[in-house]
Design a protein around this motif. Structure first.
Motif: not given
Length: 265
Positions: A30-42
Protein backbone atom coordinates in the motif's frame (compact mmCIF):
# COMPACT_ATOMS: atom_id res chain seq x y z
CA UNK A 1 -11.42 11.31 3.06
CA UNK A 2 -14.04 11.07 0.32
CA UNK A 3 -13.45 13.24 -2.73
CA UNK A 4 -16.02 15.44 -4.40
CA UNK A 5 -19.00 13.79 -6.12
CA UNK A 6 -18.73 13.08 -9.83
CA UNK A 7 -21.12 11.52 -12.35
CA UNK A 8 -21.03 7.76 -11.87
CA UNK A 9 -21.18 5.07 -14.53
CA UNK A 10 -22.16 1.96 -12.60
CA UNK A 11 -22.53 1.73 -8.87
CA UNK A 12 -23.11 -2.03 -8.67
CA UNK A 13 -19.43 -2.99 -8.58
CA UNK A 14 -16.71 -3.80 -6.05
CA UNK A 15 -13.90 -1.33 -6.69
CA UNK A 16 -12.01 -1.96 -3.40
CA UNK A 17 -11.57 -5.65 -4.23
CA UNK A 18 -10.61 -4.88 -7.86
CA UNK A 19 -7.96 -2.43 -6.69
CA UNK A 20 -6.54 -4.80 -4.06
CA UNK A 21 -6.32 -7.63 -6.58
CA UNK A 22 -4.42 -5.51 -9.09
CA UNK A 23 -2.09 -4.10 -6.43
CA UNK A 24 -1.35 -7.60 -5.13
CA UNK A 25 -0.78 -8.87 -8.66
CA UNK A 26 1.71 -6.03 -9.18
CA UNK A 27 3.46 -7.01 -5.93
CA UNK A 28 3.22 -3.52 -4.49
CA UNK A 29 2.58 -2.63 -0.87
CA UNK A 30 0.00 0.00 0.00
CA UNK A 31 2.81 2.39 0.84
CA UNK A 32 4.57 1.85 -2.48
CA UNK A 33 1.39 2.37 -4.50
CA UNK A 34 0.35 5.38 -2.44
CA UNK A 35 3.75 6.99 -2.97
CA UNK A 36 3.60 6.41 -6.71
CA UNK A 37 0.06 7.81 -6.92
CA UNK A 38 0.85 10.88 -4.83
CA UNK A 39 -1.43 10.04 -1.94
CA UNK A 40 -1.03 8.62 1.57
CA UNK A 41 -1.01 5.04 2.73
CA UNK A 42 -3.87 5.89 5.10
CA UNK A 43 -6.01 7.21 2.25
CA UNK A 44 -5.25 4.16 0.11
CA UNK A 45 -6.09 1.89 3.03
CA UNK A 46 -9.44 3.63 3.37
CA UNK A 47 -10.08 3.24 -0.38
CA UNK A 48 -9.25 -0.48 -0.34
CA UNK A 49 -11.49 -1.05 2.69
CA UNK A 50 -14.38 0.85 1.11
CA UNK A 51 -14.32 3.57 3.79
CA UNK A 52 -13.35 6.23 1.23
CA UNK A 53 -14.75 6.67 -2.28
CA UNK A 54 -12.09 7.85 -4.76
CA UNK A 55 -12.76 10.36 -7.51
CA UNK A 56 -12.14 9.67 -11.17
CA UNK A 57 -8.75 11.38 -11.22
CA UNK A 58 -7.56 9.31 -8.27
CA UNK A 59 -8.63 6.09 -9.98
CA UNK A 60 -6.73 7.11 -13.11
CA UNK A 61 -3.64 7.95 -11.04
CA UNK A 62 -3.82 4.60 -9.27
CA UNK A 63 -4.21 2.75 -12.59
CA UNK A 64 -1.25 4.61 -14.07
CA UNK A 65 0.85 3.96 -10.97
CA UNK A 66 0.08 0.25 -11.27
CA UNK A 67 1.23 0.45 -14.91
CA UNK A 68 -1.90 -1.38 -15.99
CA UNK A 69 -2.63 -2.00 -19.67
CA UNK A 70 -5.22 0.42 -21.05
CA UNK A 71 -7.94 -2.25 -21.07
CA UNK A 72 -7.35 -2.92 -17.37
CA UNK A 73 -7.40 0.81 -16.65
CA UNK A 74 -10.81 1.07 -18.25
CA UNK A 75 -12.02 -1.93 -16.25
CA UNK A 76 -10.77 -0.35 -13.03
CA UNK A 77 -12.60 2.89 -13.85
CA UNK A 78 -15.81 1.00 -14.54
CA UNK A 79 -15.44 -0.93 -11.28
CA UNK A 80 -15.18 2.42 -9.49
CA UNK A 81 -18.35 3.62 -11.17
CA UNK A 82 -16.92 5.79 -13.94
CA UNK A 83 -16.98 5.66 -17.72
CA UNK A 84 -13.90 4.26 -19.49
CA UNK A 85 -11.22 6.84 -20.27
CA UNK A 86 -9.59 5.13 -23.26
CA UNK A 87 -11.24 4.51 -26.61
CA UNK A 88 -11.18 1.09 -28.30
CA UNK A 89 -11.29 1.81 -32.02
CA UNK A 90 -11.80 -0.92 -34.65
CA UNK A 91 -8.55 -1.58 -36.47
CA UNK A 92 -10.32 -1.33 -39.83
CA UNK A 93 -11.92 2.02 -38.92
CA UNK A 94 -10.85 5.48 -40.12
CA UNK A 95 -9.26 6.48 -36.80
CA UNK A 96 -6.56 3.83 -37.08
CA UNK A 97 -6.03 4.11 -40.85
CA UNK A 98 -2.56 5.70 -40.33
CA UNK A 99 -1.67 2.77 -38.07
CA UNK A 100 -2.58 0.24 -40.75
CA UNK A 101 -0.42 2.12 -43.24
CA UNK A 102 2.48 2.16 -40.79
CA UNK A 103 2.09 -1.57 -40.09
CA UNK A 104 2.20 -2.43 -43.81
CA UNK A 105 5.32 -0.29 -44.24
CA UNK A 106 7.09 -1.87 -41.27
CA UNK A 107 6.25 -5.42 -42.33
CA UNK A 108 7.61 -4.79 -45.83
CA UNK A 109 10.71 -3.24 -44.31
CA UNK A 110 11.54 -6.44 -42.43
CA UNK A 111 11.74 -8.51 -45.62
CA UNK A 112 13.43 -10.97 -46.09
CA UNK A 113 12.98 -11.65 -42.38
CA UNK A 114 9.61 -12.96 -41.14
CA UNK A 115 7.45 -10.48 -39.23
CA UNK A 116 3.87 -10.38 -38.03
CA UNK A 117 1.44 -8.25 -36.03
CA UNK A 118 -0.91 -9.72 -33.42
CA UNK A 119 -3.60 -8.35 -31.12
CA UNK A 120 -3.83 -8.73 -27.35
CA UNK A 121 -4.89 -12.38 -27.61
CA UNK A 122 -2.17 -13.29 -30.09
CA UNK A 123 -4.53 -13.44 -33.07
CA UNK A 124 -2.83 -12.61 -36.34
CA UNK A 125 -3.58 -9.17 -37.77
CA UNK A 126 -1.03 -9.04 -40.60
CA UNK A 127 2.23 -10.64 -41.73
CA UNK A 128 4.81 -10.30 -44.46
CA UNK A 129 5.53 -12.90 -47.11
CA UNK A 130 8.62 -14.21 -45.35
CA UNK A 131 6.51 -15.70 -42.58
CA UNK A 132 5.42 -18.42 -44.99
CA UNK A 133 8.81 -20.09 -44.73
CA UNK A 134 8.46 -20.70 -41.00
CA UNK A 135 4.77 -21.71 -41.10
CA UNK A 136 5.12 -24.17 -43.98
CA UNK A 137 3.33 -27.46 -43.50
CA UNK A 138 0.99 -26.20 -40.76
CA UNK A 139 -2.67 -27.18 -40.96
CA UNK A 140 -4.74 -24.65 -42.91
CA UNK A 141 -7.09 -24.04 -39.99
CA UNK A 142 -4.16 -22.77 -37.89
CA UNK A 143 -2.78 -20.34 -40.45
CA UNK A 144 -3.91 -16.92 -41.60
CA UNK A 145 -5.47 -13.68 -40.35
CA UNK A 146 -7.55 -14.10 -37.23
CA UNK A 147 -5.79 -17.35 -36.26
CA UNK A 148 -3.88 -17.51 -32.98
CA UNK A 149 -0.13 -17.50 -33.53
CA UNK A 150 0.63 -19.05 -30.14
CA UNK A 151 -1.61 -21.99 -31.02
CA UNK A 152 0.06 -22.17 -34.43
CA UNK A 153 3.45 -22.43 -32.75
CA UNK A 154 2.67 -25.17 -30.23
CA UNK A 155 -0.14 -27.21 -31.79
CA UNK A 156 0.93 -30.68 -33.05
CA UNK A 157 -0.54 -29.77 -36.44
CA UNK A 158 1.27 -26.44 -36.44
CA UNK A 159 4.95 -25.59 -36.15
CA UNK A 160 5.72 -27.75 -33.10
CA UNK A 161 6.95 -30.88 -34.96
CA UNK A 162 9.63 -28.79 -36.70
CA UNK A 163 10.86 -26.89 -33.63
CA UNK A 164 14.14 -28.45 -32.56
CA UNK A 165 14.20 -26.78 -29.13
CA UNK A 166 10.51 -27.19 -28.36
CA UNK A 167 10.97 -27.31 -24.58
CA UNK A 168 12.67 -23.92 -24.39
CA UNK A 169 10.43 -22.29 -27.00
CA UNK A 170 7.24 -23.58 -25.41
CA UNK A 171 8.26 -22.24 -22.02
CA UNK A 172 9.01 -18.90 -23.65
CA UNK A 173 5.53 -18.73 -25.18
CA UNK A 174 3.63 -20.00 -22.13
CA UNK A 175 5.38 -17.42 -19.94
CA UNK A 176 3.83 -14.69 -22.09
CA UNK A 177 0.27 -15.93 -21.60
CA UNK A 178 -0.36 -15.16 -17.94
CA UNK A 179 -3.16 -12.78 -18.97
CA UNK A 180 -4.83 -15.57 -21.01
CA UNK A 181 -5.10 -18.50 -18.59
CA UNK A 182 -7.52 -20.57 -20.72
CA UNK A 183 -5.31 -20.35 -23.81
CA UNK A 184 -2.24 -21.04 -21.70
CA UNK A 185 -3.81 -24.19 -20.25
CA UNK A 186 -4.81 -25.39 -23.71
CA UNK A 187 -1.35 -24.89 -25.17
CA UNK A 188 0.38 -26.41 -22.15
CA UNK A 189 -1.53 -29.60 -22.94
CA UNK A 190 0.10 -29.76 -26.38
CA UNK A 191 3.63 -29.56 -25.02
CA UNK A 192 5.34 -32.81 -24.07
CA UNK A 193 7.13 -32.99 -20.75
CA UNK A 194 10.54 -32.20 -22.17
CA UNK A 195 13.65 -31.10 -20.36
CA UNK A 196 15.39 -27.97 -21.66
CA UNK A 197 18.63 -28.72 -23.48
CA UNK A 198 21.87 -28.50 -21.56
CA UNK A 199 23.31 -26.01 -24.05
CA UNK A 200 23.82 -22.34 -23.25
CA UNK A 201 20.75 -20.33 -24.21
CA UNK A 202 22.80 -17.15 -24.53
CA UNK A 203 21.19 -13.72 -24.30
CA UNK A 204 17.78 -14.76 -25.72
CA UNK A 205 15.66 -17.86 -26.24
CA UNK A 206 16.26 -18.88 -29.88
CA UNK A 207 13.86 -20.58 -32.26
CA UNK A 208 15.60 -23.52 -33.92
CA UNK A 209 13.30 -24.55 -36.75
CA UNK A 210 13.51 -27.05 -39.58
CA UNK A 211 12.42 -25.73 -42.98
CA UNK A 212 12.39 -26.94 -46.57
CA UNK A 213 15.50 -24.83 -47.21
CA UNK A 214 17.46 -25.94 -44.14
CA UNK A 215 17.56 -25.38 -40.42
CA UNK A 216 16.76 -21.85 -39.26
CA UNK A 217 18.16 -20.27 -36.10
CA UNK A 218 16.11 -17.23 -35.18
CA UNK A 219 15.65 -14.77 -32.35
CA UNK A 220 12.64 -12.53 -31.91
CA UNK A 221 12.08 -8.86 -31.20
CA UNK A 222 8.74 -7.37 -30.10
CA UNK A 223 7.70 -3.80 -30.88
CA UNK A 224 4.69 -2.01 -29.38
CA UNK A 225 3.09 1.42 -29.71
CA UNK A 226 4.36 2.60 -26.34
CA UNK A 227 2.53 5.96 -26.28
CA UNK A 228 -0.83 4.61 -27.42
CA UNK A 229 -3.98 5.96 -25.77
CA UNK A 230 -6.32 3.65 -27.69
CA UNK A 231 -6.91 0.14 -26.33
CA UNK A 232 -6.73 -1.54 -29.75
CA UNK A 233 -3.49 0.19 -30.66
CA UNK A 234 -1.91 -0.41 -27.24
CA UNK A 235 -2.50 -4.16 -27.53
CA UNK A 236 -0.90 -4.58 -30.96
CA UNK A 237 2.50 -6.27 -31.02
CA UNK A 238 4.84 -6.53 -33.97
CA UNK A 239 7.13 -9.53 -33.70
CA UNK A 240 10.05 -10.05 -36.05
CA UNK A 241 12.18 -13.17 -36.46
CA UNK A 242 15.81 -12.24 -37.03
CA UNK A 243 18.65 -14.57 -38.06
CA UNK A 244 21.10 -15.62 -35.37
CA UNK A 245 23.78 -16.70 -37.86
CA UNK A 246 24.87 -15.98 -41.46
CA UNK A 247 23.55 -19.34 -42.70
CA UNK A 248 20.01 -18.49 -41.57
CA UNK A 249 20.26 -15.01 -43.08
CA UNK A 250 21.34 -16.56 -46.38
CA UNK A 251 18.42 -18.99 -46.39
CA UNK A 252 15.90 -16.20 -45.74
CA UNK A 253 17.47 -14.00 -48.42
CA UNK A 254 17.47 -16.82 -50.96
CA UNK A 255 13.83 -17.63 -50.25
CA UNK A 256 12.88 -13.98 -50.77
CA UNK A 257 14.83 -13.71 -54.02
CA UNK A 258 13.20 -16.87 -55.30
CA UNK A 259 9.79 -15.52 -54.41
CA UNK A 260 9.20 -18.72 -52.47
CA UNK A 261 6.97 -18.47 -49.41
CA UNK A 262 5.58 -21.96 -48.72
CA UNK A 263 2.36 -21.73 -46.75
CA UNK A 264 2.31 -17.94 -47.32
CA UNK A 265 0.11 -16.14 -44.84
Amino acid sequence: MAEGPEPRYNGNVDFPRALRERRTRSRLSQLELATRAGTTQRHLSFVESGRSVPGRNMVIRLAESLELPLRDRNELLVSAGFAPAYAESPLDGPVLAPVRTAIDHILRGYQPYPALVVDGRGDLIAANEALGLITEGAAAELVGPGRNVYRLALHPAGMAPRIRNLAEWARHILARLGHLPELRDELAGYVPDLEPSAGQLGFAVPLDLLSARGELHLMTTVTTFATAVDVTLAELKLEAFLPVDPATAAILQAAAEAGQAPGNM
